[in-house]
Design an enzyme around this catalytic site. Structure first.
Site, mmCIF file in Angstrom:
data_model
loop_
_atom_site.group_PDB
_atom_site.id
_atom_site.type_symbol
_atom_site.label_atom_id
_atom_site.label_comp_id
_atom_site.label_asym_id
_atom_site.label_seq_id
_atom_site.Cartn_x
_atom_site.Cartn_y
_atom_site.Cartn_z
ATOM 1 N N ARG A 66 -2.492 -1.046 -8.273
ATOM 2 C CA ARG A 66 -3.795 -0.542 -7.793
ATOM 3 C C ARG A 66 -3.794 0.977 -7.987
ATOM 4 N NH1 ARG A 66 -4.364 -0.895 -1.655
ATOM 5 N NH2 ARG A 66 -4.737 -3.096 -2.005
ATOM 6 N N ASP A 98 0.846 -1.198 0.000
ATOM 7 C CA ASP A 98 0.000 0.000 0.000
ATOM 8 C C ASP A 98 0.880 1.246 0.000
ATOM 9 O OD1 ASP A 98 -2.112 -1.716 0.156
ATOM 10 O OD2 ASP A 98 -2.855 -1.006 2.098
ATOM 11 N N GLY A 104 -6.172 8.726 -3.720
ATOM 12 C CA GLY A 104 -5.194 9.178 -2.714
ATOM 13 C C GLY A 104 -5.890 9.607 -1.441
HETATM 14 C C1 LIG Z 1 -9.453 -0.985 -2.129
HETATM 15 C C2 LIG Z 1 -8.876 0.353 -1.808
HETATM 16 C C3 LIG Z 1 -7.540 0.462 -1.484
HETATM 17 C C4 LIG Z 1 -6.974 1.719 -1.201
HETATM 18 N N1 LIG Z 1 -5.620 1.837 -0.961
HETATM 19 C C5 LIG Z 1 -5.076 3.066 -0.796
HETATM 20 C C6 LIG Z 1 -3.664 3.254 -0.663
HETATM 21 O O1 LIG Z 1 -2.865 2.315 -0.659
HETATM 22 N N2 LIG Z 1 -3.200 4.530 -0.509
HETATM 23 C C7 LIG Z 1 -4.032 5.628 -0.518
HETATM 24 O O2 LIG Z 1 -3.559 6.766 -0.413
HETATM 25 N N3 LIG Z 1 -5.375 5.462 -0.627
HETATM 26 C C8 LIG Z 1 -5.908 4.235 -0.763
HETATM 27 N N4 LIG Z 1 -7.287 4.104 -0.892
HETATM 28 C C9 LIG Z 1 -8.168 5.282 -0.627
HETATM 29 C C10 LIG Z 1 -8.360 6.139 -1.868
HETATM 30 O O3 LIG Z 1 -7.170 6.830 -2.160
HETATM 31 C C11 LIG Z 1 -9.486 7.166 -1.649
HETATM 32 O O4 LIG Z 1 -9.110 8.026 -0.606
HETATM 33 C C12 LIG Z 1 -10.831 6.577 -1.306
HETATM 34 O O5 LIG Z 1 -11.096 5.425 -2.024
HETATM 35 C C13 LIG Z 1 -11.953 7.594 -1.549
HETATM 36 O O6 LIG Z 1 -12.043 7.924 -2.901
HETATM 37 P P1 LIG Z 1 -13.085 7.236 -3.924
HETATM 38 O O7 LIG Z 1 -12.358 7.020 -5.205
HETATM 39 O O8 LIG Z 1 -13.635 5.998 -3.302
HETATM 40 O O9 LIG Z 1 -14.247 8.248 -4.173
HETATM 41 P P2 LIG Z 1 -14.628 9.653 -3.517
HETATM 42 O O10 LIG Z 1 -13.936 10.732 -4.287
HETATM 43 O O11 LIG Z 1 -14.469 9.585 -2.038
HETATM 44 O O12 LIG Z 1 -16.165 9.693 -3.828
HETATM 45 C C14 LIG Z 1 -16.654 10.031 -5.119
HETATM 46 C C15 LIG Z 1 -18.151 9.859 -5.148
HETATM 47 O O13 LIG Z 1 -18.497 8.474 -5.062
HETATM 48 C C16 LIG Z 1 -19.689 8.322 -4.289
HETATM 49 N N5 LIG Z 1 -19.380 7.561 -3.076
HETATM 50 C C17 LIG Z 1 -18.169 7.403 -2.501
HETATM 51 N N6 LIG Z 1 -18.250 6.629 -1.410
HETATM 52 C C18 LIG Z 1 -19.549 6.283 -1.289
HETATM 53 C C19 LIG Z 1 -20.268 5.494 -0.361
HETATM 54 N N7 LIG Z 1 -19.667 4.904 0.671
HETATM 55 N N8 LIG Z 1 -21.601 5.363 -0.547
HETATM 56 C C20 LIG Z 1 -22.229 5.959 -1.583
HETATM 57 N N9 LIG Z 1 -21.579 6.720 -2.497
HETATM 58 C C21 LIG Z 1 -20.287 6.885 -2.353
HETATM 59 C C22 LIG Z 1 -20.177 9.726 -3.955
HETATM 60 O O14 LIG Z 1 -21.070 10.144 -4.964
HETATM 61 C C23 LIG Z 1 -18.882 10.539 -4.011
HETATM 62 O O15 LIG Z 1 -19.097 11.899 -4.266
HETATM 63 C C24 LIG Z 1 -7.829 2.871 -1.198
HETATM 64 C C25 LIG Z 1 -9.181 2.742 -1.555
HETATM 65 C C26 LIG Z 1 -9.711 1.526 -1.864
HETATM 66 C C27 LIG Z 1 -11.162 1.435 -2.260
#
Ligand SMILES: Cc1cc2nc3c(=O)[nH]c(=O)nc-3n(C[C@H](O)[C@H](O)[C@H](O)COP(=O)(O)OP(=O)(O)OC[C@H]3O[C@@H](n4cnc5c(N)ncnc54)[C@H](O)[C@@H]3O)c2cc1C
Length: 327
Positions: free
Chosen positions: A177, A129, A181
């Site tokens: 992946r 990660d 962020g």
């Molecule tokens: C499997 C996985 C591994 C990860 N690993 C890392 C890592 O190693 N390092 C790192 O920095 N980050 C990691 N992350 C976190 C990532 O960087 C984001 O901070 C996090 O996923 C939030 O961004 P998003 O792309 O999900 O969408 P967001 O920008 O948070 O959301 C976009 C839109 O999606 C919809 N939405 C989002 N969540 C929901 C919900 N729960 N219910 C309903 N609608 C929703 C909403 O409409 C929202 O406006 C990881 C995330 C995942 C899923």
């Protein structure tokens, strides 16, 4: 502001220690798959039954004592054994700072090598990660070093960094992946606006789907997911070249829907007692996740933690502003 509040809390060592004593609270039990390996394996079996594979994270990060890093390594080795013994469809995700990256690079590399070596015996993949920017260069170096011996290893690229495409091009032949962020980074190095991050994220996804080895698209954003679905269809990219990933407990309906549509789907399954920092980052990303907390808020112990957390944050802010004034 709210994002800064929770990111600030996620890095508070005092509260982290307090939270460990209370077990899974504040609603964390809906997004953390238990405090021990048995509970995690049970959750994995349930997801596997729906055709969903898992990546397992033994929670913990920013470790500063060698004993703690060694204990984390042993625990991850046990997770690998448990995955093998139970024949579940799962692999490993880990954080370098949990294995001692902040203590000594070579110590951390040895820990990582042992884990990746054990996983390779069982043909299991290990994802490194990506944490905050400070840890980015040594994390890429860990990948460079360990991949000289093993090929069952990959990492994460964060779309909020201006340089993300350069990193992606360099690691084109790895299983990657892609995420938006999760940490707070400065505007000199990272996009701050959601629209800019999303645009860069789509650029990276498209580039890696066309040029990369295997792409894990880790997002809960249905707009991005819909875009990817159209893109792979248009470019005839087969389903075995990519997967969608989401975190345990989030958008469960969408997770099941994507798996039932025939897409490879992998759920990130965090477990363990060190849930606090992980959970606070989830609140930082999406304040609506506070609903999870609200459901628990009438619990006495929870009130104590929230009270202490808010107090510590306000105190921290006050002390900072007083220091600034003094200067
Ligand atoms: C499997 C996985 C591994 C990860 N690993 C890392 C890592 O190693 N390092 C790192 O920095 N980050 C990691 N992350 C976190 C990532 O960087 C984001 O901070 C996090 O996923 C939030 O961004 P998003 O792309 O999900 O969408 P967001 O920008 O948070 O959301 C976009 C839109 O999606 C919809 N939405 C989002 N969540 C929901 C919900 N729960 N219910 C309903 N609608 C929703 C909403 O409409 C929202 O406006 C990881 C995330 C995942 C899923």
């Amino acid at each position: 502001m709210l994002r800064d509040f929770f990111i600030g809390l996620s890095q508070n060592q005092l509260l982290n220690n307090a939270a460990k004593k209370y077990g899974l609270k504040l609603g964390a039990q809906s997004v953390v798959a238990g405090t021990n390996i048995e509970e995690a394996i049970q959750s994995i079996k349930e997801l596997n039954a729906h055709g969903i594979s898992c990546t397992v994270d033994n929670l913990g990060e920013f470790v500063l004592k060698k004993e703690e890093a060694t204990a984390a390594k042993k625990q991850i080795l046990q997770v690998i054994e448990a995955i093998h013994d139970n024949q579940v469809d799962a692999h490993i995700s880990l954080k370098p700072t949990q294995l001692g990256l902040d203590i000594d690079y070579d110590f951390c590399l040895d820990n990582l090598r042992e884990i990746v070596g054990k996983a390779s015996q069982y043909n299991l993949f290990v994802n490194i990660d990506m944490e905050d920017f400070r840890h980015l260069p040594p994390t890429f170096k860990l990948l460079d070093d360990v991949s000289m011996e093993y090929d069952n290893v990959g990492t994460v690229i964060q779309a909020y960094f201006h340089n993300a495409l350069e990193y992606l091009e360099k690691y084109q032949n790895f299983r990657i992946r892609l995420v938006k962020g999760a940490y707070k980074e400065s505007e000199e190095i990272a996009y701050q606006e959601k629209a800019d991050i999303d645009a860069n994220y789509i650029k990276l996804i498209e580039w890696h789907l066309l040029n990369g080895k295997f792409t894990s698209i880790a997002t809960h954003d249905h707009r991005i997911i819909n875009h990817v679905k159209k893109f792979v269809q248009k470019h005839n990219i087969p389903n075995d070249k990519f997967e969608f990933q989401m975190l345990y407990g989030f958008r469960k309906d969408l997770q099941l829907k994507l798996a039932s549509e025939g897409f490879l789907f992998c759920t990130y399954v965090p477990f363990g007692q060190d849930w606090y920092g992980y959970f606070m980052r989830r609140l930082a990303e999406r304040p609506q996740n506070l609903n999870l907390v609200a459901k628990q808020v009438f619990n006495k112990k929870t009130n104590t933690i929230i009270g202490v957390a808010a107090g510590a944050f306000i105190l921290g802010r006050l002390t900072k502003s007083q220091k600034k004034k003094r200067k």
